[in-house]
Motif scaffolding. Structure first.
Motif, PDB file in Angstrom:
ATOM      1  N   ASP A  34       0.816  -1.213   0.000  1.00 59.05           N
ATOM      2  CA  ASP A  34       0.000   0.000   0.000  1.00 59.05           C
ATOM      3  C   ASP A  34       0.853   1.268   0.000  1.00 59.05           C
ATOM      4  O   ASP A  34       0.350   2.352  -0.280  1.00 59.05           O
ATOM      5  CB  ASP A  34      -0.911   0.028   1.230  1.00 59.05           C
ATOM      6  CG  ASP A  34      -1.925  -1.103   1.250  1.00 59.05           C
ATOM      7  OD1 ASP A  34      -2.203  -1.666   0.168  1.00 59.05           O
ATOM      8  OD2 ASP A  34      -2.416  -1.435   2.347  1.00 59.05           O
ATOM      9  N   TYR A  35       2.131   1.108   0.360  1.00 57.39           N
ATOM     10  CA  TYR A  35       3.013   2.266   0.472  1.00 57.39           C
ATOM     11  C   TYR A  35       4.101   2.298  -0.603  1.00 57.39           C
ATOM     12  O   TYR A  35       4.521   3.385  -1.018  1.00 57.39           O
ATOM     13  CB  TYR A  35       3.703   2.272   1.841  1.00 57.39           C
ATOM     14  CG  TYR A  35       2.760   2.236   3.010  1.00 57.39           C
ATOM     15  CD1 TYR A  35       2.152   3.399   3.478  1.00 57.39           C
ATOM     16  CD2 TYR A  35       2.469   1.032   3.664  1.00 57.39           C
ATOM     17  CE1 TYR A  35       1.293   3.365   4.563  1.00 57.39           C
ATOM     18  CE2 TYR A  35       1.614   0.998   4.746  1.00 57.39           C
ATOM     19  CZ  TYR A  35       1.020   2.163   5.188  1.00 57.39           C
ATOM     20  OH  TYR A  35       0.163   2.121   6.267  1.00 57.39           O
ATOM     21  N   PHE A  36       4.553   1.113  -1.024  1.00 61.84           N
ATOM     22  CA  PHE A  36       5.713   1.049  -1.912  1.00 61.84           C
ATOM     23  C   PHE A  36       5.437   0.135  -3.100  1.00 61.84           C
ATOM     24  O   PHE A  36       4.865  -0.946  -2.936  1.00 61.84           O
ATOM     25  CB  PHE A  36       6.939   0.511  -1.163  1.00 61.84           C
ATOM     26  CG  PHE A  36       7.255   1.254   0.108  1.00 61.84           C
ATOM     27  CD1 PHE A  36       7.774   2.541   0.061  1.00 61.84           C
ATOM     28  CD2 PHE A  36       7.030   0.674   1.352  1.00 61.84           C
ATOM     29  CE1 PHE A  36       8.059   3.233   1.226  1.00 61.84           C
ATOM     30  CE2 PHE A  36       7.324   1.354   2.523  1.00 61.84           C
ATOM     31  CZ  PHE A  36       7.837   2.644   2.459  1.00 61.84           C
ATOM     32  N   SER A  37       5.881   0.559  -4.265  1.00 64.01           N
ATOM     33  CA  SER A  37       5.852  -0.314  -5.438  1.00 64.01           C
ATOM     34  C   SER A  37       7.235  -0.864  -5.756  1.00 64.01           C
ATOM     35  O   SER A  37       7.355  -1.886  -6.428  1.00 64.01           O
ATOM     36  CB  SER A  37       5.307   0.440  -6.659  1.00 64.01           C
ATOM     37  OG  SER A  37       6.082   1.595  -6.933  1.00 64.01           O
ATOM     38  N   ASP A  38       8.279  -0.197  -5.267  1.00 68.15           N
ATOM     39  CA  ASP A  38       9.636  -0.668  -5.473  1.00 68.15           C
ATOM     40  C   ASP A  38       9.876  -1.883  -4.578  1.00 68.15           C
ATOM     41  O   ASP A  38       9.789  -1.779  -3.342  1.00 68.15           O
ATOM     42  CB  ASP A  38      10.636   0.439  -5.125  1.00 68.15           C
ATOM     43  CG  ASP A  38      12.059   0.112  -5.557  1.00 68.15           C
ATOM     44  OD1 ASP A  38      12.510  -1.027  -5.283  1.00 68.15           O
ATOM     45  OD2 ASP A  38      12.727   0.978  -6.136  1.00 68.15           O
ATOM     46  N   GLN A  98      11.283  -4.979   0.649  1.00 65.46           N
ATOM     47  CA  GLN A  98      12.249  -5.827   1.350  1.00 65.46           C
ATOM     48  C   GLN A  98      12.784  -5.147   2.604  1.00 65.46           C
ATOM     49  O   GLN A  98      12.845  -5.744   3.682  1.00 65.46           O
ATOM     50  CB  GLN A  98      13.438  -6.120   0.419  1.00 65.46           C
ATOM     51  CG  GLN A  98      13.382  -7.411  -0.334  1.00 65.46           C
ATOM     52  CD  GLN A  98      14.693  -7.654  -1.052  1.00 65.46           C
ATOM     53  OE1 GLN A  98      15.270  -6.766  -1.678  1.00 65.46           O
ATOM     54  NE2 GLN A  98      15.180  -8.881  -0.959  1.00 65.46           N
ATOM     55  N   LEU A  99      13.177  -3.894   2.442  1.00 67.03           N
ATOM     56  CA  LEU A  99      13.804  -3.179   3.542  1.00 67.03           C
ATOM     57  C   LEU A  99      12.878  -3.107   4.750  1.00 67.03           C
ATOM     58  O   LEU A  99      13.265  -3.453   5.874  1.00 67.03           O
ATOM     59  CB  LEU A  99      14.195  -1.777   3.073  1.00 67.03           C
ATOM     60  CG  LEU A  99      15.125  -0.952   3.980  1.00 67.03           C
ATOM     61  CD1 LEU A  99      15.765   0.173   3.172  1.00 67.03           C
ATOM     62  CD2 LEU A  99      14.389  -0.353   5.167  1.00 67.03           C
ATOM     63  N   PHE A 100      11.649  -2.666   4.533  1.00 64.60           N
ATOM     64  CA  PHE A 100      10.749  -2.473   5.671  1.00 64.60           C
ATOM     65  C   PHE A 100      10.091  -3.778   6.112  1.00 64.60           C
ATOM     66  O   PHE A 100       9.636  -3.881   7.260  1.00 64.60           O
ATOM     67  CB  PHE A 100       9.723  -1.396   5.337  1.00 64.60           C
ATOM     68  CG  PHE A 100      10.357  -0.041   5.156  1.00 64.60           C
ATOM     69  CD1 PHE A 100      10.900   0.632   6.237  1.00 64.60           C
ATOM     70  CD2 PHE A 100      10.460   0.540   3.905  1.00 64.60           C
ATOM     71  CE1 PHE A 100      11.518   1.862   6.080  1.00 64.60           C
ATOM     72  CE2 PHE A 100      11.071   1.773   3.729  1.00 64.60           C
ATOM     73  CZ  PHE A 100      11.610   2.438   4.821  1.00 64.60           C
TER      74      PHE A 100
END
Length: 527
Positions: free
Chosen positions: A184-188, A193-195
């Motif tokens: 919902d926040y990131f498409s990358d 992975q990071l979060f």
């Protein structure tokens, strides 16, 4: 002259952070506390090893939630900054992907927005701002209602948050996985992975853990500290403070049995491996709850190590002098796998070492700024970690298998830009079979139960055991794993014990003012 009665005695089993925290709280309240520790040093998982003639932290390397220790140390009339040399990190962590693509997260939220914008574009930077705001909201909702509170159930947690605030309850997103919500926040995929990695802070898979674990992002944003003398120094200093309050600590004192009385309904003390019995009406057990069945003489329920399907992950930890070459390291650096989902599938489904592991590196001689450290020609203290299944009670890791894991780690580091010239003759390896010996009945699981499913947090035991007089502390009980959470578990266990004593009228905890005891224990404390 009237003889003063002895203080009420409590036995604490284990000098991990939870046990030390409980001992501090109890001693400050006027109890006489005896801590029995099986090893020859305090800290539990905050352990040290010697490699190449130097001491390494070989357990947790991240210190957050400093307020937990400041609150705890009020009872000693001090705070953590006055007791330990700490550096607040400006650079929280550095992250690398294949071919050296790099993203730093900072203590300054504004710098993070700009760093993500430069790394992945405007849309991802805006997504991060929404994610940061929501992670803070989740933390604020749970800090006093769940994290720093006796273990609630779903209904009581709802009441604590407020049944009239359905929007607040919805913000916790308990029925969604962390991985799904990150979309919902990131498409990358790299940012996901990071979060998503925050699920591993409690030994879990982001594909199975609840979205509430996004609160870890806010915990780190509010401060990551680096103790100048290492994380083990935290345990040492807390032990010194406990001793100053009169706590007695015995090392090489392995508890074999928790002794019961009244038909097995209440605690009567503990027996040690050497045959000695130590009487006590209250015992705080600071160990993994999986070991309780054996300590209570009930090895058949549950079986050793509990249900393997419910265990959190274990790890391979490598401590060695090394010369890093290539991309620059921070104090905390993560090298991400190309096959993230396959990594967790290997650990939790196939129960096997991942072929392409994510590797965490702690450069223990480097500062919070991230790039300062020893000269390139000087070997520095390097700690590497990859995730492994908690199968140490069923599987002995052979030298050849450990070599394959080391090769997989080095292959991932090289793909992301780092060549680590490790002194293999001096390196010290810790694998699940060693962790199972250090932390009995766990299989090497380092975080208790895995936090999988929306009920996971409610399935951790609370401070009060079913056995009268037995209290539980440590990372396998509420509020969960991690150094500050273990400290909170000890505080909660001590507070429950003191409340139970006070309710009987047999003991009145000493009042405090400014953290210092203002009255001695009274005659009521003799029993």
């Amino acid at each position: 002259m009237r003889r003063r009665a002895p203080k009420h005695r409590v036995v604490v089993v284990g000098a991990g952070i939870g046990g030390i925290a409980a001992a501090l709280r109890l001693a400050a309240a006027g109890c006489s506390v005896l801590v029995l520790e099986a090893s020859d040093a305090p800290g539990g998982k905050l352990r040290q090893v010697r490699a190449g003639g130097r001491m390494f932290d070989a357990g947790p390397t991240v210190l957050t939630m400093k307020w937990v220790f400041d609150d705890l140390l009020k009872d000693c009339g001090t705070c953590l900054d006055d007791e330990l040399a700490l550096e607040k990190a400006d650079l929280l962590a550095r992250h690398y992907w294949r071919d050296g693509a790099c993203l730093d997260l900072h203590a300054d939220p504004g710098r993070n927005v700009e760093a993500i914008r430069a790394f992945a574009g405007d849309r991802e930077a805006e997504g991060f701002q929404r994610f940061a705001a929501d992670s803070r909201r989740v933390f604020d909702l749970l800090k006093t209602t769940f994290i720093d509170a006796t273990r609630p159930n779903p209904v009581s947690l709802s009441w604590r948050i407020g049944m009239t605030k359905p929007g607040a309850l919805f913000a916790l997103k308990p029925f969604s996985t962390l991985w799904s919500v990150l979309g919902d926040y990131f498409s990358d995929p790299r940012l996901k992975q990071l979060f998503a990695r925050y699920a591993t802070y409690c030994g879990s898979s982001p594909y199975l853990a609840p979205a509430t674990l996004m609160l870890v992002a806010h915990v780190e944003q509010t401060g990551v500290w680096i103790p100048k003398d290492g994380m083990h120094a935290l345990a040492r200093r807390l032990v010194d403070l406990a001793a100053g309050l009169g706590v007695e600590i015995r090392y090489a004192a392995r508890v074999e049995t928790i002794v019961t009385a009244a038909g097995g309904t209440r605690v009567a003390g503990v027996s040690l491996s050497g045959g000695e019995t130590v009487p006590a009406e209250q015992v705080v057990f600071n160990g993994d709850v999986a070991a309780l069945a054996q300590l209570l003489g009930r090895p058949e329920r549950p079986r050793r190590g509990g249900n393997p399907a419910q265990r959190s992950q274990s790890a391979l930890v490598v401590c060695a002098p090394a010369r890093p070459q290539g991309v620059p390291l921070a104090h905390h650096t993560v090298f991400f796998s190309d096959a993230y989902e396959a990594e967790f599938d290997a650990v939790f489904e196939r129960r096997a070492p991942p072929d392409d592991p994510t590797v965490y590196v702690c450069a223990q001689d480097r500062t919070g700024g991230g790039v300062a450290g020893p000269a390139a020609a000087t070997a520095e203290r390097i700690y590497c970690l990859m995730n492994l299944p908690a199968d140490g009670d069923r599987h002995d890791y052979s030298e050849s298998e450990l070599d394959r894991c080391l090769t997989a780690m080095d292959r991932r580091l090289a793909a992301n830009g780092l060549v680590l010239r490790r002194n293999r003759q001096a390196q010290v390896l810790s694998a699940p079979d060693l962790f199972d010996r250090l932390y009995p009945a766990t299989g090497g699981a380092l975080y208790g139960r895995a936090s999988h499913g929306w009920m996971a947090s409610f399935n951790r035991p609370g401070a009060r055991a079913a056995l009268q007089g037995l209290y539980l502390a440590g990372g396998s009980v509420h509020p969960g794993p991690g150094v500050p959470m273990a400290a909170l578990s000890g505080k909660i266990a001590a507070d429950c014990l003191l409340a139970d004593l006070a309710s009987t009228g047999r003991f009145r905890p000493a009042a405090t003012a400014g953290g210092m005891r203002t009255r001695p224990a009274t005659a009521d404390s003799s029993r």
